[in-house]
Enzyme design. Structure first.
Site: not given
Length: 257
Positions: A65, A108, A111, A131
């Site tokens: 992210a 991300g 993901e 994270e």
């Protein structure tokens, strides 16, 4: 036109989407995710697009992210985060989705890889959910999809330590489907995508849905869905064409009906 993506529609039914924020290692900010969700929506409704590939560059598929954007959000901003809806749209893409991964696929980015149905990775790829190092946890399906992909022990280790997984171990763990030389990653993904694009579109879509059911439901329910889908396909023109082509020893020409 999207500003964070490069989109190439191939003549053979394949759409290649390249994440393009090289200055930020393709970090997934809100704008990029919105553009990606819009492109996938367009591909889902385009009868000429049968398979989609998502890739990045040689250095990074997506490094996670956008931390700078994340730092600007307070609790209210997080609770009303528009990225949640974008992720839901990406995950719901109904056609075959292939990730072609080189370099970093972290947070991300990992993901997003796990939203794909098939993952072709270069030997230089690295996967992880770091994270925990920021005092948070994955928020776009990382804990749920990672455990389903690689099992509890490895998922726990990766999420709780923030460690990364190289391509060889990712292949052994079942996170990716194939490993190749980095310079051939996209070309191999295109080969797989073109092969799928030649198949009957309705059968491909129902096959994907049936396989995903196996993750989300019990065996008896999954078998009922499979049999229902099999029966539906028995009444299609493509099923008749497929059988005729086999009998006549020629390539089938599927039309999606």
């Amino acid at each position: 036109m999207p500003s964070n993506l490069v989109v190439q529609a191939q003549a053979d039914g394949v759409r290649l989407i390249t994440l393009h924020r090289p200055q930020a290692l393709n970090a997934l900010n809100t704008e990029l995710l919105a553009e990606l969700a819009d492109e996938l929506d367009a591909a889902a409704h385009d009868e000429h697009t049968r398979t989609v590939i998502i890739t990045g560059n040689r250095k990074a598929f997506a490094a996670g992210a956008d931390i700078n954007e994340m730092a600007e959000r307070d609790l209210v901003g997080i609770l009303n985060d528009p990225r949640v809806a974008h992720w839901q749209r990406i995950a719901a893409f109904p056609k075959p989705l292939i990730a072609a991964v080189n370099g970093f696929a972290l947070g991300g980015g990992c993901e997003l890889v796990m939203c794909a149905d098939i993952v072709i990775a270069g030997s230089d790829a690295r996967f992880g959910q770091p994270e925990i190092n920021l005092g948070i946890i994955p928020g776009a399906g990382g804990t749920q999809r990672l455990l389903r992909a690689v099992g509890k022990p490895l998922a726990m280790q990766l999420v709780l330590t923030g460690e990364t997984l190289d391509a060889r171990h990712a292949l052994q763990a079942g996170l990716i489907s194939e490993m190749t030389q980095p310079e051939l990653t996209v070309e191999r993904a295109l080969q797989v995508a073109r092969s799928i694009a030649q198949k009957a579109p309705l059968a491909v879509r129902l096959a994907k849905e049936a396989l995903l059911k196996a993750q989300d439901t019990d065996l008896a329910s999954g078998l009922r869905f499979e049999r229902h889908a099999f029966t539906l396909l028995a009444g299609t023109a493509d099923r008749d064409e497929g059988i005729r082509a086999f009998q006549e020893k020629r390539p089938a020409s599927f039309i999606g009906r």
